[in-house]
Design an enzyme around this catalytic site. Structure first.
Site, PDB file in Angstrom:
ATOM      1  N   ASP A 163       0.825  -1.212   0.000  1.00 28.74           N
ATOM      2  CA  ASP A 163       0.000   0.000   0.000  1.00 28.74           C
ATOM      3  C   ASP A 163       0.860   1.263   0.000  1.00 28.74           C
ATOM      4  O   ASP A 163       2.085   1.191  -0.118  1.00 28.74           O
ATOM      5  CB  ASP A 163      -0.964  -0.057   1.193  1.00 28.74           C
ATOM      6  N   ASP A 218      -9.847   3.669  -4.206  1.00 27.30           N
ATOM      7  CA  ASP A 218     -10.504   2.463  -3.714  1.00 27.30           C
ATOM      8  C   ASP A 218     -11.934   2.338  -4.223  1.00 27.30           C
ATOM      9  O   ASP A 218     -12.684   3.314  -4.291  1.00 27.30           O
ATOM     10  CB  ASP A 218     -10.536   2.464  -2.188  1.00 27.30           C
TER      11      ASP A 218
END
Length: 522
Positions: A163, A218
Site C-alpha cells: 500500500d 478504492d
C-alpha cells in the site's frame, strides 16, 4: 485496503476516463519474475471485513475451504490474501513484524501452510510507509524492506499487496523498487501488487517494478464507484500484458450494494480489461446467484486468455460503450455496456473488432449462453446498467497467418506498441516505396483478407503479388482514424493448391499500413 482517505487518484488517469481512449506512449519493459502470466484470481478480505473483529484466522481458513468445496479453485481462483490489521501495532525487539495473537493464534506461517494444503496460495499486506493505512497505526515496511520480505518468505507468502499510506513523501518509484529488490533477494517467488492508487501514473513506470499496479482509488460497493473505476482503467490497455496488469481494485460481487445486472457488468468489465479477479465478499454469506457470477467460466476465460490483451474501447457515446478484446485463438470478445438509466440498443460490427472477413460470425452470449450467427452486425437491447457479453468467432474456414510469421523488408519491424492487434504483434513496414511484407501460405484460396491499421489521414496503397506476379495493383488501405483502430481489406484472389508467397509492396514513400494478419479463405 479501502479507506475514505484514499479517494484520490492521478488526475491524468481521470482525464482518460472521459474518452476511454488508449494512451500513445509505449509501456516499459515488464518485470521478469515469471509470475502472474495471467491476471491473479483469488480473495482479499478487506472489502467485506475491513479491520473488524470477524477478520480472523478461522475466517481465512474458512475461505480456503470454500474455495475447494464451492468449486472456486476449479474455476481458477488461487490466492487467499489477507489485508491490513493482521499484525500487532509494534515490531518486536528484533524489529520484526508480529502477527496479532488474538486474530491469528497459530501465526501466519501456520495459516499459509493451511492454505497451501488446499492447493492454494497465500497473500499478505503491508504499506510502503512507516505505518499501514488503518488508524490503529500498524507498522509499515518503509526502511524495513529486506527484513520484512525475508520474514514473508519464511512464512511461505506467495503474494504481497504493498500500500501507499504514511509514505513520508519519499518518491513512489524509490519506495516500490526497494520492495521489488527485497522480494527478489528473499529466496521465494512472491507476486508483487503495487497499491499506489494511480497517484503517480504507475502504468508508465511500474511494469519493470511489479506484477500489477492500482490505477484508481478504492472501490466501494455501489454502481457509481464501480463504473468510475472501469472508466479510469479502460484507457490504459496498452500497458497491460502477461506479468504486468492494470488493477482497478477488487471485486464487490456479493457484498449486496449493487443489483445482479450491475454485478454482472462489474465482472464482465473486469474480465474484458484483464483485471485481477480478487473476490472482496465474505464467501460464507454469498448467495448462489452471486456464486454463479463468480464461477462463470466463459467470462473467466476472457480474463485468463493467455494472450493477455486488455480490451480497448471501440466507441463510447453518451454512456453506451463498446469494448473489444483480442483473444489468443483469433476470436474477439465484445461487451455492449449500458451506463445509462434507460434500456438502449448498442451496436457495432465484426469488422470494427478487426477479426477479419468471413461469410458469417458466431456470437455466443456468455451470460445467457445463447448462440446465434450474424453476417457482421453485433447488436443488442441492453437494460440500464447491464452488459451483453459476446464471444465472436468467424464461422468460415479461413486460415489466419499472423504478421509475426511474415517476412518484412529491410527497415521493417514486428511491433506491439499499438493495442488491439491479433496474435502477438503486427508488421510495421519501412516508410518507403518498395517496402514489403510477405507470407508463405497454403492454397487453394478464394479470397485474401488483410487486417491492418492506418493512423494517417490518407490511404496507403500497395501492390499484391502471388509468387512474384502482381495480381492487384495500387490496392488502397484507407485511413482507419488511429493506429489502434484495426480494419480489413479483402480481395477475391485465387491462388491454386500448394504453397505460395503472398507479398504486399508499398507504392508510395509512406510505406504500407501496419499489417496485423492475412486470412486465406478456401
Amino acid at each position: 485496503m479501502s479507506s475514505l482517505r484514499r479517494i484520490a487518484s492521478a488526475a491524468a488517469a481521470l482525464a482518460i476516463a472521459a474518452s476511454g481512449l488508449v494512451l500513445g506512449s509505449s509501456p516499459a519493459s515488464a518485470l521478469e519474475n515469471g509470475l502472474l502470466r495471467t491476471p491473479p484470481m483469488g480473495f482479499n478480505n478487506w472489502n467485506s471485513t475491513q479491520c473488524r473483529a470477524e477478520f480472523t484466522e478461522a475466517m481465512i481458513k474458512g475461505i480456503a475451504d470454500i474455495f475447494v468445496s464451492k468449486g472456486l479453485k476449479d474455476a481458477g481462483y488461487t490466492y487467499v490474501n489477507i489485508d491490513d490489521c493482521w499484525a500487532l501495532p509494534a515490531r518486536n525487539s528484533a524489529g520484526s513484524l508480529v502477527p496479532d495473537p488474538a486474530r491469528f493464534p497459530g501465526g501466519i506461517k501456520a495459516l499459509a501452510d493451511y492454505v497451501h494444503s488446499k492447493g492454494l496460495k497465500f497473500g499478505i499486506y503491508t504499506s510502503a510507509g512507516t505505518k499501514t493505512c488503518n488508524k490503529a497505526g500498524f507498522p509499515g515496511a518503509l526502511g524495513h524492506e529486506q527484513q520484512d520480505a525475508n520474514l514473508f518468505a519464511s512464512w511461505g507468502v506467495d503474494y504481497l499487496k504493498y500500500d501507499n499510506c504514511n509514505n513520508q513523501g519519499v518518491d513512489a518509484q524509490q519506495r516500490y523498487k526497494a520492495m521489488r529488490d527485497a522480494l527478489a533477494k528473499s529466496g521465494r517467488a512472491i507476486a508483487y501488487s503495487i497499491c499506489e492508487w494511480g497517484q503517480n501514473q504507475p502504468w508508465t513506470w511500474a511494469a519493470p517494478v511489479g506484477n500489477l499496479w492500482r490505477t484508481t482509488g478504492d472501490i466501494s460497493d455501489k454502481w457509481s464507484s464501480m463504473i468510475a473505476k472501469a472508466q479510469t482503467n479502460r484507457g490504459l490497455a496498452q500497458y497491460a500484458g502477461p506479468g504486468h496488469w492494470n488493477d482497478p481494485d477488487m471485486l464487490e460481487v456479493g457484498n449486496g450494494g449493487m443489483t445482479a445486472a450491475e454485478y454482472r457488468t462489474h465482472f464482465s468489465l473486469w474480465a474484458m480489461m484483464a483485471a485481477p479477479l480478487l473476490i472482496g465478499s465474505d464467501l460464507r454469506k454469498v448467495s448462489d446467484d452471486n456464486f454463479a457470477i463468480l464461477k462463470n467460466t466463459d467470462v473467466i476465460a476472457l480474463d485468463q486468455d493467455p494472450l493477455g490483451k486488455q480490451a480497448t474501447v471501440l466507441s463510447a457515446n453518451a454512456g453506451l460503450v463498446v469494448y473489444s478484446k483480442v483473444l489468443s485463438n483469433g476470436d474477439r470478445a465484445v461487451a455492449l455496456s449500458n451506463e445509462t438509466t434507460a434500456t438502449a440498443t448498442i451496436t457495432t460490427t465484426a469488422s470494427a473488432t478487426g477479426i477479419g472477413s468471413a461469410p458469417s460470425y458466431t456470437l455466443k452470449d456468455l451470460w445467457s449462453k445463447g448462440v446465434r450467427t450474424t453476417t457482421g452486425t453485433i447488436s443488442a437491447s441492453v437494460p440500464s446498467h447491464a452488459t451483453v457479453l459476446y464471444r465472436v468467432s468467424r464461422a468460415s474456414g479461413a486460415t489466419r497467418y499472423e504478421a509475426e510469421s511474415a517476412t518484412v523488408s529491410t527497415g521493417g519491424t514486428i511491433d506491439a506498441n499499438h493495442a488491439g492487434y491479433s496474435g502477438t504483434g503486427f508488421a510495421n513496414g519501412a516508410n518507403a516505396a518498395g517496402s514489403y511484407v510477405e507470407w508463405q501460405v497454403t492454397g487453394p484460396a478464394s479470397a485474401l483478407t488483410f487486417g491492418y491499421a492506418n493512423g494517417t489521414a490518407t490511404a496507403r496503397p500497395v501492390d499484391i503479388s502471388i509468387d512474384g506476379t502482381v495480381v492487384a495493383a495500387g490496392v488502397p488501405f484507407p485511413a482507419t482514424g488511429a493506429w489502434t483502430t484495426w480494419s480489413t481489406v479483402s480481395h477475391p484472389l485465387s491462388p491454386a493448391a500448394g504453397t505460395h508467397t503472398i507479398r504486399v509492396t508499398a507504392t508510395t514513400a509512406d510505406g504500407p499500413a501496419n499489417l496485423d494478419y492475412l486470412d486465406v479463405s478456401p
